[in-house]
Scaffold this active site. Structure first.
Site, short mmCIF file in Angstrom:
data_model
loop_
_atom_site.label_atom_id
_atom_site.label_comp_id
_atom_site.label_asym_id
_atom_site.label_seq_id
_atom_site.Cartn_x
_atom_site.Cartn_y
_atom_site.Cartn_z
N LYS A 209 0.84 -1.20 0.00
CA LYS A 209 0.00 0.00 0.00
C LYS A 209 0.88 1.25 0.00
O LYS A 209 0.68 2.15 -0.80
CB LYS A 209 -0.91 -0.04 1.22
CG LYS A 209 -1.85 1.13 1.36
CD LYS A 209 -2.81 0.90 2.52
CE LYS A 209 -3.57 2.17 2.85
NZ LYS A 209 -4.47 2.01 3.97
N GLU A 215 10.63 -4.54 4.37
CA GLU A 215 10.68 -5.97 4.03
C GLU A 215 10.32 -6.18 2.56
O GLU A 215 11.01 -6.89 1.83
CB GLU A 215 9.68 -6.77 4.90
CG GLU A 215 10.06 -6.89 6.35
CD GLU A 215 9.45 -5.79 7.21
OE1 GLU A 215 9.23 -4.67 6.70
OE2 GLU A 215 9.20 -6.06 8.40
N GLY A 270 -4.89 -2.06 5.38
CA GLY A 270 -4.06 -3.19 4.94
C GLY A 270 -4.71 -4.55 5.19
O GLY A 270 -4.84 -5.37 4.28
N ARG A 271 -5.16 -4.77 6.42
CA ARG A 271 -5.72 -6.09 6.75
C ARG A 271 -7.12 -6.30 6.20
O ARG A 271 -7.71 -7.37 6.36
CB ARG A 271 -5.66 -6.33 8.26
CG ARG A 271 -6.28 -5.25 9.10
CD ARG A 271 -5.86 -5.38 10.56
NE ARG A 271 -6.31 -4.26 11.37
CZ ARG A 271 -5.67 -3.09 11.48
NH1 ARG A 271 -4.55 -2.89 10.81
NH2 ARG A 271 -6.14 -2.13 12.26
N GLU A 356 -4.63 -7.05 15.47
CA GLU A 356 -4.10 -5.74 15.09
C GLU A 356 -5.20 -4.68 15.19
O GLU A 356 -4.94 -3.53 15.52
CB GLU A 356 -3.52 -5.78 13.67
CG GLU A 356 -2.57 -4.63 13.39
CD GLU A 356 -1.74 -4.81 12.13
OE1 GLU A 356 -0.50 -4.77 12.22
OE2 GLU A 356 -2.32 -4.99 11.05
N HIS A 387 -4.79 -33.73 17.84
CA HIS A 387 -3.66 -34.57 18.29
C HIS A 387 -2.53 -33.74 18.88
O HIS A 387 -1.44 -34.24 19.08
CB HIS A 387 -3.16 -35.41 17.12
CG HIS A 387 -4.20 -36.35 16.62
ND1 HIS A 387 -4.28 -37.66 17.02
CD2 HIS A 387 -5.27 -36.14 15.80
CE1 HIS A 387 -5.32 -38.24 16.43
NE2 HIS A 387 -5.94 -37.32 15.69
N LYS A 515 9.48 -0.78 14.44
CA LYS A 515 9.96 -0.40 13.11
C LYS A 515 11.01 0.71 13.22
O LYS A 515 12.05 0.66 12.59
CB LYS A 515 8.80 0.15 12.26
CG LYS A 515 8.00 -0.87 11.53
CD LYS A 515 7.20 -0.15 10.44
CE LYS A 515 5.91 -0.85 10.15
NZ LYS A 515 5.00 -0.08 9.30
C1 G6Q Z 1 -2.44 -3.92 8.14
C2 G6Q Z 1 -1.22 -3.26 8.50
C3 G6Q Z 1 0.03 -3.93 7.99
C4 G6Q Z 1 0.38 -3.63 6.55
C5 G6Q Z 1 1.80 -4.08 6.28
C6 G6Q Z 1 2.23 -3.87 4.86
O1 G6Q Z 1 -3.54 -3.51 8.38
O2 G6Q Z 1 -1.30 -1.94 8.15
O3 G6Q Z 1 0.01 -5.32 8.18
O4 G6Q Z 1 -0.52 -4.26 5.68
O5 G6Q Z 1 2.68 -3.39 7.14
O6 G6Q Z 1 2.10 -2.55 4.50
P1 G6Q Z 1 2.25 -2.09 3.01
O7 G6Q Z 1 1.14 -2.70 2.23
O8 G6Q Z 1 2.19 -0.60 3.03
O9 G6Q Z 1 3.58 -2.61 2.51
#
Ligand code: G6Q
Length: 549
Positions: A209, A215, A270-271, A356, A387, A515
């Site tokens: 996003k 990463e 994001g989520r 989150e 199990h 971070k």
């Molecule tokens: C989700 C968070 C988080 C995010 C990641 C990746 O709700 O905001 O998990 O999706 O940190 O972020 P980017 O899509 O910006 O790389």
């Protein structure tokens, strides 16, 4: 706008506390025995789903009081605020409109003066054309070969949803395509995936996003370097890399052409983003029509959530049950148990969604909350989990409410597997509810002709208290449409819990501190500089530096 006061100040909260004291000693066995209509009263149908709440530690009165709590916390108004696009994500000053991504009506929906549904349709059209041209072979790699591998590079919300859905709907996948995921910045993740790929037939989807997530950007560079080692020419990159992002400027800096960018918007969290361009790997894997079925299933749940009265509203009731256990029974965890191998990543996805969103300790006034918020979400697929950790759910000292999820019809109907799987599914919730009392254990052991002494020793270990709450969610079959409905249900449940806990569910400031520190420590690791740390962190860094050669 969302209301802003503590749930503990409501009349319903006080009544629920008194009701808890009455209900807590009662065993589910006797609740079933005393009411032959219990299942009918405490279960709901939604399209092809059955939601059975009757094995929970509740009565009709509990539901009435919980619904009263939702009314006092103005849940219906909050639901409307979200759907209408009000900026309910206050700390980020954003609307929350993942529902717009699966809104197939022809009405307008304005955000900041723009009809966002028009923009959504344009990106969906772009996704459809792209997926079709991969499938029909008109879009090829730099040597003219059709694509065989799709690699989604993303993390968190840009990874967990697409990966979980691709896995859940694997039986619908296009036969000539394989989907892979790289998320962890640990080089092992990229190395192990890249090993399996052929650069001539691999398409990389960089899903971010913000397009600033370290990463993802690191993994994207690694993938590009790997690709260029084979393809040699920079110009070929544009045929093999596309981006999903709200940040077109950063994407272009990375070297991805504007026509290879699939946009979305800051009102998609994001989520909650698998329904947006972030779902491109899903659409490629399944074909665009099936991606659309997923969206339509979610839309049906959205409609139900917005229109059904609270007492028949599945996401609302699911949320209220979680509040009941977290705040009155003081349960600190909740297990998600899909009896479906395809859904085995669902617990991981829901971990992020719920933890989150609602793992917060500051209320909407900026004050510390005085009650428990989100419990730990965990779980794994049945029957494997039976199990391993089921022992604790049956006989441990803590109470763990569980969601048991299963489809009636298997997507792999082989021999007797499905009846065997489902017999376990039914048996577990029954066993958790009933337990096994002294009399039953004694009879069982006596039938085995066990000596009196031995029986006495063994009996207490074989007792099952029972009275363990479970919710059974059954669906006819795992289809894209039904999965869409199920996921939307959990999204809305998440939101309702946040409304009642008077917290903001759509931000995630708690991930920032780590971070920030990682960014400054990374500089330290790549140079000879040392910074001020506590003695533990300083010595751990020294240990690492001491093992570099
Ligand atoms: C989700 C968070 C988080 C995010 C990641 C990746 O709700 O905001 O998990 O999706 O940190 O972020 P980017 O899509 O910006 O790389």
């Amino acid at each position: 706008m969302l209301k802003n006061y503590s749930p503990t100040s409501t009349e319903a909260w006080q009544q629920l506390q008194a009701h808890y004291t009455d209900l807590q000693p009662q065993h589910l066995r006797s609740l079933f025995a005393s009411d032959p209509q219990r299942f009918e009263k405490l279960s709901l149908q939604f399209e092809e789903f059955l939601f059975d709440l009757s094995k929970n530690r509740i009565t009709e009165e509990t539901i009435d009081l919980l619904v009263k709590l939702a009314e006092e916390m103005e849940v219906p108004a909050a639901i409307e605020s979200m759907f209408r696009g009000e900026k309910i994500n206050v700390t980020e000053d954003r609307a929350v409109l993942h529902t717009a991504l699966r809104n197939f009506t022809d009405r307008e929906l304005q955000v900041d003066g723009e009809d966002i549904l028009k923009e959504v349709r344009a990106v969906q059209q772009q996704m459809q054309v792209f997926c079709d041209s991969i499938h029909n072979g008109t879009l090829t790699g730099y040597t003219g070969k059709s694509f065989r591998h799709i690699v989604n590079i993303g993390i968190g919300g840009s990874h967990l949803g697409p990966q979980m859905v691709c896995e859940a709907l694997k039986s619908y996948q296009h036969p000539n395509l394989e989907v892979h995921f790289i998320s962890n910045v640990d080089g092992t993740d990229a190395a192990e995936v890249l090993k399996k790929l052929d650069p001539e037939t691999t398409l990389f989807i960089i899903a971010s996003k913000t397009f600033t997530t370290k990463e993802t950007i690191t993994n994207a560079h690694t993938a590009r370097n790997w690709f260029l080692e084979h393809a040699k020419e920079q110009a070929h990159v544009s045929k093999h890399f596309v981006a999903l992002s709200t940040n077109t400027a950063e994407v272009e800096k990375f070297g991805i052409a504007p026509e290879n960018i699939f946009r979305f918007w800051d009102w998609v969290g994001g989520r909650f983003s698998l329904w947006s361009a972030i779902g491109l790997s899903i659409a490629c894997a399944l074909g665009y029509n099936r991606f659309e079925e997923l969206l339509r299933g979610a839309e049906a749940m959205d409609k139900h959530f917005r229109e059904a009265p609270l007492k028949q509203n599945v996401p609302v009731l699911m949320a209220l049950l979680s509040i009941w256990y977290a705040n009155f029974f003081n349960c600190q965890s909740h297990a998600i148990l899909p009896y479906d191998q395809y859904m085995r990543l669902l617990p991981e996805f829901l971990q992020q969604l719920l933890m989150e969103s609602n793992g917060k300790s500051t209320d909407r006034n900026g004050n510390p909350v005085t009650y428990q918020t989100q419990p730990v979400i965990w779980g794994a697929a049945g029957t494997n989990s039976q199990h391993s950790f089921f022992q604790l759910i049956h006989q441990g000292t803590i109470l763990i409410p569980c969601d048991f999820i299963a489809a009636a019809v298997s997507n792999n109907p082989i021999g007797e597997h499905q009846p065997l799987l489902l017999s376990n599914y039914f048996a577990q919730t029954e066993a958790l509810m009933r337990g096994k009392n002294q009399e039953e254990v004694r009879q069982e052991l006596e039938q085995k002709n066990m000596a009196a002494d031995e029986l006495k020793t063994l009996l207490p270990h074989k007792l099952f208290e029972g009275n363990k709450p479970t919710t059974s969610i059954m669906l006819r079959q795992l289809t894209p449409y039904n999965l869409g409905s199920l996921l939307a249900m959990y999204e809305h449940k998440t939101f309702v819990q946040g409304v009642i806990w008077n917290i903001y569910s759509f931000d995630q400031w708690g991930v920032e501190l780590g971070k920030q520190l990682a960014t400054s420590i990374e500089k330290e690791l790549l140079s000879n500089k040392t910074a001020d740390h506590d003695s533990s962190t300083a010595n751990l860094i020294n240990y690492y530096k001491g093992h570099l050669n």
